[in-house]
Every structure is written in structure tokens, then in C-alpha cells.
Design an enzyme around this catalytic site. Structure first.
Site, short mmCIF file in Angstrom:
data_model
loop_
_atom_site.label_atom_id
_atom_site.label_comp_id
_atom_site.label_asym_id
_atom_site.label_seq_id
_atom_site.Cartn_x
_atom_site.Cartn_y
_atom_site.Cartn_z
N ASP A 16 2.94 2.02 -3.86
CA ASP A 16 4.26 1.49 -3.54
C ASP A 16 5.19 2.62 -3.16
O ASP A 16 5.37 3.59 -3.92
CB ASP A 16 4.84 0.73 -4.74
CG ASP A 16 4.18 -0.62 -4.95
OD1 ASP A 16 3.61 -1.15 -3.98
OD2 ASP A 16 4.24 -1.13 -6.08
N ASP A 261 5.44 -8.65 -13.67
CA ASP A 261 4.35 -7.89 -14.29
C ASP A 261 4.78 -7.32 -15.64
O ASP A 261 3.98 -7.28 -16.59
CB ASP A 261 3.91 -6.75 -13.37
CG ASP A 261 3.40 -7.25 -12.04
OD1 ASP A 261 2.76 -8.32 -12.02
OD2 ASP A 261 3.64 -6.59 -11.02
#
Length: 317
Positions: A16, A261
Site C-alpha cells: 500500500d 481489518d
């Protein structure tokens, strides 16, 4: 503090990349700030959140090509326990850009390499060997192109009879397949309010409607626990006999990356430490709220989580 083993599963990981620019507009070159990079993907973020909260987990991650090697190095340097799986092709990258004028975040998610059928079978075999008995297994995030929507169900069947509790947080076709059947064998299923509305065929306007829907899935045999995240309002959880709601804390929102998450990581860790389902819901909600307070692809901080836990409440629906 002792805990039951936890294995997280990430089939479609990413590196990311996050940055910002003065204004996102089509046409001219956009000069960006120095990028920040973090290991990404549902299961990886779950393991990162567990680590932040002082727990332990093993991250089963499908890694391919030079980007996969780079991602593996990032995970090892971060202190996570890695169980790598040789995936076809190249591990993907994803990136997010914050508009410095509007402060809106633009998230660009790439699909990843298509898997042949043989790779799916090999992943199931490797997972069967990697999962310890009586463990929590968290399958989180998207599936690579080419992986059959039945993968969560097939994994559940592989693990049956070993005392394993499988927690699923996915979307799209795999979520539809699980919700339509009564053979998934899941311990817990989490989805956001938009995904729940798609499955229900209509908007779930109130937490009561979310609880009704979640409990219907439980009583249909989809999972023992179903959680519907209602965004900034909080989280609804249903079992066969209980319906609970944890209100989210009002916090400044800097980035929504990884909030779900973080919920799953904290929820799973709490259960692995022997706490009740209500306590796990409270931990998950506080940790998700803490996650949106950090910029870019950063997750929660334990300081913020513990502060928010003081104000979290769980009520019956």
C-alpha cells in the site's frame, strides 16, 4: 497473557502506497509528497492490528515476483510471523492519494494476477498444513482473479473436525456464495452495511433491521456469529440467542484504510484471550474507531484504542 493460536490468510496482498497532493484534478502532472509504504491486504492488516494490541498471529500470505519478495521483507522486518505461499505472477500494489484542498482520500485498488486452478488447490493444501488445531483462522480481503468463489467454503470443509474457528471478512461473489448456502461451517462472518443491504435486497435502515438480517443468517446456518458494520454508527452482532450493538466513538477521520481489518483483528484477539463475545465486540469497535484517526495506510495505536475502550458501550438490540 495466554491466547489461542491465530492464523490470518491473505490471498491477494498488496504493498500500500499513500501520498498527498495539493488538488486531485485530471490533466496536469500532480506533484505529490514523499510516499509512505505499508504491507497491505485484509489478513495482513488483521495481523498488524493483533500485533499492535500485543497479541500474536501467523500471517499466511500469497507472494509473487519481486514485489512479493519486497512485501515479505517488510513483513519480516515488522516482526510478524510469516508463512509464505508461492503465488503466480506479481504481487500487486495499491495506492491512496489525499487531496490537500478538500482532504478527501482517493483509493486506487488493483486486481492482482489471475490464478490458475492448480494454484487454488495448492493454496488449500498449504493452508491445511499451516493451521494448528483449535486455532482461530481469519480469511480476510479480496480473492485474486481466477480463484473460485467457493474458496471459503472449501477451506472450511478442509478444516472441519479440527476444532478450528473460521472467521470470514470478504465481499463480492465469495460473500454471496457463503450467504446463500447452509454449508459454510463458519464461526463468524463480518460484512459492512452496504454488503448486507445487497444481500438482503434492500437498505437496512436501523440497527434493528441489521440485527434481524444478521440473526436470520445465523439461524439459516451460515455462521454462528454474524456482524454487520454500520459505519460511523457502530457494529451490530447476532448469534442464535443474542443481538448486540456497540456504538462507535466520535473521532476525527483521517483515513478509513484498514478500519474493518482492525475490527476483525481486535475481535479475534479478544476471543483468543478467552473473553466474551460482547467484550470482543467492544474491542473491535474501539479499534476500528482508532484506525480512522491515523493517516494514510497506518492502522490504530494502542494508546487510542485503550482510551476509546473507556467510552465504548455495548447494548442489546
Amino acid at each position: 497473557m495466554t491466547q489461542t493460536p491465530i492464523l490470518t490468510v491473505t490471498l491477494n496482498p498488496a504493498i500500500d502506497i499513500s501520498t498527498s497532493t495539493a488538488h486531485v484534478v485530471g490533466g496536469p502532472k500532480l506533484r505529490c509528497t514523499a510516499p509512505e509504504t505499508d504491507p497491505g491486504g485484509g489478513g495482513i492488516n488483521v495481523s498488524r492490528a493483533i500485533q499492535i494490541l500485543g497479541g500474536q498471529s501467523t500471517a499466511f500470505v500469497a507472494l509473487g515476483g519481486a514485489t512479493g519478495e519486497r512485501l515479505a521483507g517488510m513483513l519480516i522486518r515488522s516482526g510478524l510471523t510469516l508463512a509464505g505461499f508461492d503465488a503466480p505472477g506479481e504481487t500487486r500494489e495499491s495506492f491512496s492519494v489525499i487531496d490537500g484542498t478538500t482532504h478527501q482520500q482517493y483509493r486506487f485498488v488493483l486486481p492482482g494476477t489471475r490464478w490458475p486452478k492448480a494454484a487454488t488447490g495448492a493454496a488449500l493444501e498449504a493452508l491445511s498444513r499451516a493451521v494448528p488445531p483449535e486455532a482461530f483462522v481469519v480469511l480476510s480481503g479480496s480473492q485474486p482473479p481466477g480463484v473460485d468463489p467457493d474458496f471459503p467454503v472449501r477451506l472450511s470443509r478442509r478444516l472441519a473436525g479440527r476444532g478450528v474457528r473460521l472467521i470470514l471478512d470478504t465481499s463480492g461473489a465469495p460473500l454471496i456464495r457463503v450467504a446463500e448456502g447452509r454449508d459454510a461451517g463458519l464461526f463468524a462472518l463480518r460484512m459492512n452495511h452496504d454488503e448486507a443491504a445487497d444481500l438482503a435486497g434492500h437498505r437496512l435502515e436501523t440497527r434493528t433491521e441489521s440485527a434481524d438480517f444478521a440473526q436470520r443468517l445465523v439461524r439459516d446456518g451460515v455462521a454462528e456469529v454474524v456482524i454487520v458494520a454500520r459505519g460511523a454508527e457502530g457494529n451490530v452482532l447476532a448469534t442464535r440467542d443474542e443481538r448486540l450493538f456497540a456504538s462507535a466513538y466520535e473521532v476525527p477521520v483521517k483515513s478509513r484504510v484498514g478500519a474493518g481489518d482492525c475490527f476483525v483483528g481486535a475481535f479475534t484477539l479478544s476471543l483468543a484471550r478467552g473473553e466474551t463475545i460482547a467484550e470482543a465486540l467492544k474491542w473491535g469497535t474501539a479499534t476500528a474507531s482508532a484506525a480512522v484517526m491515523t493517516p494514510g495506510t497506518k492502522l490504530c495505536t494502542v494508546k487510542d484504542v485503550r482510551r476509546l475502550m473507556l467510552g465504548e458501550t455495548v447494548s442489546r438490540v
